[in-house]
Enzyme design. Structure first.
Site, PDB file in Angstrom:
ATOM      1  N   SER A 111      36.409  81.661 -23.836  1.00  0.00           N
ATOM      2  CA  SER A 111      35.779  80.474 -24.399  1.00  0.00           C
ATOM      3  C   SER A 111      36.352  79.223 -23.753  1.00  0.00           C
ATOM      4  O   SER A 111      37.473  79.220 -23.260  1.00  0.00           O
ATOM      5  CB  SER A 111      36.046  80.409 -25.900  1.00  0.00           C
ATOM      6  OG  SER A 111      37.442  80.227 -26.087  1.00  0.00           O
ATOM      7  N   LYS A 112      35.531  78.209 -23.782  1.00  0.00           N
ATOM      8  CA  LYS A 112      35.876  76.933 -23.168  1.00  0.00           C
ATOM      9  C   LYS A 112      37.179  76.353 -23.704  1.00  0.00           C
ATOM     10  O   LYS A 112      37.886  75.656 -23.008  1.00  0.00           O
ATOM     11  CB  LYS A 112      34.765  75.935 -23.516  1.00  0.00           C
ATOM     12  CG  LYS A 112      33.847  75.614 -22.369  1.00  0.00           C
ATOM     13  CD  LYS A 112      33.065  74.387 -22.709  1.00  0.00           C
ATOM     14  CE  LYS A 112      31.586  74.667 -22.504  1.00  0.00           C
ATOM     15  NZ  LYS A 112      30.704  73.614 -22.898  1.00  0.00           N
ATOM     16  N   ARG A 113      37.461  76.631 -24.980  1.00  0.00           N
ATOM     17  CA  ARG A 113      38.653  76.023 -25.571  1.00  0.00           C
ATOM     18  C   ARG A 113      39.932  76.570 -24.946  1.00  0.00           C
ATOM     19  O   ARG A 113      40.932  75.882 -24.867  1.00  0.00           O
ATOM     20  CB  ARG A 113      38.669  76.235 -27.082  1.00  0.00           C
ATOM     21  CG  ARG A 113      37.917  75.139 -27.829  1.00  0.00           C
ATOM     22  CD  ARG A 113      38.054  75.297 -29.313  1.00  0.00           C
ATOM     23  NE  ARG A 113      37.602  76.621 -29.720  1.00  0.00           N
ATOM     24  CZ  ARG A 113      38.252  77.396 -30.572  1.00  0.00           C
ATOM     25  NH1 ARG A 113      39.367  76.977 -31.106  1.00  0.00           N
ATOM     26  NH2 ARG A 113      37.774  78.582 -30.896  1.00  0.00           N
TER      27      ARG A 113
END
Ligand code: GLU
Length: 482
Positions: A253-255
């Site tokens: 995920s981007k996070r």
């Protein structure tokens, strides 16, 4: 066996994702290993979120990686068009055929009614699925309502008895009980197909033999198999690749990790390093090698070597591989790549630029590090704390004396090549009874403004005799004022 045909089928609803490149790579390798064809299909049926800009970005990123397709929206092919938004008539014909054969039905339920069913089911802790209300409508009556222009969707009439199973190449037999399978929508009220219908129809019409896609689609596959059955078609082979994961094993995920291919391109990851890194995700070479060119990956490629345990997308590993690839490039090639978008220093003389590249090639892990690592070579020294010049167990006066001697040595040097300069400075340290390491550190700070830099004497040669002398004077000035 018929010719292998595989596809990458991204939905252009966001930035080009590393997961798309990963799946594209395995499809590409399989197609090339088997002498088959690799298709790019744009699944742009989500009309709100799909954009041509996103599609262009995905095409561009995969081309950057070198994963060229044989058929696709930009190159055409025998099954064009390769953009689902341009195939609406095909899906409608197929959905209509299922209505004709009684395998599908029109559903006229309003959004409000569907919401009501959902709420009720949620309240009773039941599975959320359509209650089959319109399934019983007489076909003639349904046709009449369609002709009258009533809003509707087309749903698959799922037989709730028994189970649906398929063979996953990596995971074996997967079966689910039909009682939990929804009467999925095939054609939406706007006339656009759902993913399920479009994917099955296209895979069939485009002659796809192996559907190699991410694990997250496993739950859709029984629905697809039911559709294949409804049409009377044999399903292709399914291969669900393991999901890429963050360090904590959650889905990438981007996070936690940058997921856009643009990020990696802009940071100066080499496409060949990126491919090598992605090839290691869930895959290992027979000899355990971690650095290998795409051609060798393809030559020995086998789906049997794919492991389904979640591969971790480890940025440090990617950086390491990238560094390995950078060091395998010759200096001219590396300089060319850096010049192509990774430096602001245009106008730098070619030879000096190449020398700078030669000096950083052993230390750099991403092309974007070049400018910062070489800033002092071309742009002058950033301001530094004069206290840095004074080494442990050395006084300010000793340091001033050292710098004055150094300035004299530099001004008088007849030969400023690295070996000559180093020998001269070693001699100077010896005569003064000083540690050469201390002297070199003082010089390094004066000349580069940093405690860590490229090799000192090579760097001094590149900066030039006169400029080195000037920087030493600046250091003396700083110490005098300190
Ligand atoms: N459009 C789907 C995606 O975005 C395709 C999944 C599949 O390969 O069937 O990944």
């Amino acid at each position: 066996m018929s010719q292998v045909r595989v596809r990458i089928a991204p939905s252009p609803t966001g930035e080009p994702h590393v997961g798309t490149a990963y799946i594209a790579l395995f499809n590409y390798a399989f197609a090339h290993r088997e002498g088959g064809k690799f298709i790019f299909r744009s699944e742009d049926t989500d009309r709100e979120r799909s954009t041509t800009a996103n599609e262009d970005a995905i095409l561009r990123s995969l081309k950057w990686l070198g994963l060229q397709w044989d058929e696709g929206p930009d190159v055409g092919g025998p099954h064009a068009p390769y953009r689902q938004s341009e195939r609406a008539a095909i899906y409608k014909t197929h959905a209509d055929a299922l209505i004709e054969s009684g395998k599908a039905y029109y559903c006229f339920c309003s959004a409000e009614r569907l919401a009501q069913i959902r709420d009720e089911q949620a309240k009773n802790k039941q599975a959320i699925m359509y209650d089959g209300f319109c399934r019983g409508i007489d076909p003639a009556e349904a046709r009449r309502r369609v002709q009258a222009g009533e809003p509707r969707v087309i749903r698959l009439a799922v037989d709730r008895s028994g189970e649906t199973c398929f063979e996953d190449k990596l995971r074996g037999r997967i079966a689910i009980r039909n009682e939990g399978v929804d009467d999925q929508v095939l054609l939406k009220s706007d006339g656009f197909p759902t993913y399920h219908l479009a994917s099955v129809v296209d895979d069939r019409l485009m002659g796809v033999t192996h559907v190699i896609r991410a694990e997250e689609w496993i739950s859709s596959t029984p629905k697809h198999v039911l559709l294949y059955n409804a049409f009377g078609w044999t399903p292709p082979m399914f291969v669900h690749m393991p999901l890429l994961r963050n360090q904590d094993k959650s889905k990438i995920s981007k996070r936690r990790n940058p997921t856009s291919l643009d990020f990696y391109r802009n940071e100066g990851y080499l496409p060949e390093a990126m491919l090598n890194f992605l090839a290691l995700m869930g895959y290992s070479m027979p000899d355990g090698r971690e650095v290998f060119p795409l051609s060798e990956f393809i030559a020995g490629f086998s789906l049997d070597r794919v492991s389904t345990s979640g591969p971790v997308f480890d940025l440090q590993k990617l950086e390491w591989i990238n560094g390995e690839y950078i060091r395998r490039l010759d200096t001219d090639e590396l300089a060319t790549r850096i010049c192509n978008g990774f430096t602001k220093r245009i106008g730098v003389p070619d030879e000096a630029f190449k020398k700078a590249v030669a000096l950083i090639r052993e230390r750099i892990r991403k092309l974007s590090e070049f400018d910062d690592m070489t800033a002092f070579m071309f742009g002058g020294v950033e301001d530094y704390d004069p206290a840095l010049l004074i080494q442990k167990k050395t006084t300010k006066d000793d340091t001033i004396a050292m710098l004055k001697d150094s300035a004299e040595l530099i001004a008088g040097a007849a030969d400023f090549t690295p070996a000559a300069t180093e020998a001269a400075f070693r001699g100077m340290a010896e005569r003064a009874g000083a540690k050469p390491g201390n002297l070199f550190m003082v010089l390094r700070i004066a000349v580069t403004g940093r405690k860590v830099s490229t090799p000192l004497f090579e760097t001094m040669e590149l900066i030039g005799q006169e400029e080195c002398g000037r920087r030493i004077s600046v250091a003396l000035g700083k110490l005098a004022g300190a």
